[in-house]
Write an enzyme that holds these catalytic residues in place. Structure first.
Site, PDB file in Angstrom:
ATOM      1  N   HIS A  55     -61.254 -21.305 -31.941  1.00  0.00           N
ATOM      2  CA  HIS A  55     -62.053 -20.098 -32.172  1.00  0.00           C
ATOM      3  C   HIS A  55     -61.533 -19.383 -33.425  1.00  0.00           C
ATOM      4  CE1 HIS A  55     -63.738 -19.438 -27.813  1.00  0.00           C
ATOM      5  NE2 HIS A  55     -63.993 -20.641 -28.281  1.00  0.00           N
ATOM      6  N   GLU A  57     -60.723 -16.346 -33.908  1.00  0.00           N
ATOM      7  CA  GLU A  57     -59.580 -15.456 -33.658  1.00  0.00           C
ATOM      8  C   GLU A  57     -58.261 -16.236 -33.583  1.00  0.00           C
ATOM      9  OE1 GLU A  57     -62.436 -15.730 -31.939  1.00  0.00           O
ATOM     10  OE2 GLU A  57     -62.830 -13.928 -30.757  1.00  0.00           O
ATOM     11  N   CYS A  85     -63.188 -13.760 -26.371  1.00  0.00           N
ATOM     12  CA  CYS A  85     -63.177 -14.289 -24.997  1.00  0.00           C
ATOM     13  C   CYS A  85     -61.787 -14.067 -24.401  1.00  0.00           C
ATOM     14  CB  CYS A  85     -63.528 -15.777 -25.004  1.00  0.00           C
ATOM     15  SG  CYS A  85     -62.225 -16.822 -25.700  1.00  0.00           S
ATOM     16  N   CYS A  88     -58.910 -15.762 -26.358  1.00  0.00           N
ATOM     17  CA  CYS A  88     -58.527 -15.066 -27.593  1.00  0.00           C
ATOM     18  C   CYS A  88     -57.862 -13.719 -27.287  1.00  0.00           C
ATOM     19  CB  CYS A  88     -59.739 -14.904 -28.488  1.00  0.00           C
ATOM     20  SG  CYS A  88     -60.358 -16.492 -29.088  1.00  0.00           S
TER      21      CYS A  88
END
Lengths: 147, 147
Positions: A55, A57, A85, A88
């Site tokens: 992801h 992040e 999410c 993260c």
């Protein structure tokens, strides 16, 4: 656009999201800012890397730690185009990130639904800036995918 | 020790934890098993990589996806020596991991305290195997750190 503003930084995160879009990734982008300087930029690469952990992040946290040579990021703020999410948020907890600014909310997979206390208690959270732009880009991506 | 048993796989995860110990990392290890075969092994490398995201489970998921060439791991089971944190549980959710087997519980930072629903609903969870061995290794590590 004036530099050193939340608008500027979030716009840079949106540029990262646009790169993801161009590469066929769900368009989410992030930047990490420390002392008014962008020290890391990243966008979602789960498809390219065949890796659910890639992801925006996560990649931004890793890059920021690399840039600073430090595991912890209490002086940094992460700007990201979508609410992180749980994974993260958990990473942001471990990084002890000073601030989190997200554009659009993610009522389905965002950390706030899972548990608002996933973040570090010292992390200052802000949200909403350019939420429409971020949502529009994501909707555009899924519309294209369906057609 | 007979191969193809939970004991065997968890013992392999403990070996990974021992490598972490030797390298001055909090000793947590993991392996990913798919069709009775270990396809990925990893241990905590947060210090070495200066990266809070480099937990054993995260590295194991990335390595397993790399080995299979697939983002999703529904046919795989992750064996890990300590209950995963929220970040790692979130990653296991995205990977749609088929099974999770953890040795020791982590009442402070384990995902069960944050939210038991962080995992994918299809993930089968087991726990407790070699919990004492895992806990002993971690305690030994922190005792050494303090002295």
């Amino acid at each position: 656009m004036e530099i050193y503003t939340d608008e500027y930084y979030m716009n840079e995160a949106l540029k990262q999201a646009a790169y993801a879009y161009e590469e066929g990734e769900i368009p989410i982008g992030a930047v990490v800012v420390c002392n008014n300087r962008i020290i890391a930029k990243a966008y979602n690469q789960t498809e390219k890397l065949t890796d659910v952990t890639a992801h925006a992040e996560m990649l931004a946290i890793t890059a920021a730690s690399d840039a600073l040579g430090a595991k912890y990021l209490p002086e940094c703020t992460l700007y990201v185009t979508l609410e992180p999410c749980a994974m993260c948020a958990g990473a942001l907890f471990w990084a002890q990130i000073g601030g989190l600014y997200f554009a659009a909310s993610d009522p389905k997979r965002g950390f706030l639904r899972a548990s608002p206390s996933l973040l570090h208690p010292k992390t200052k959270v802000q949200r909403g800036l350019y939420a429409d732009k971020s949502t529009e880009l994501i909707q555009q991506f899924f519309n294209k995918l369906r057609n």
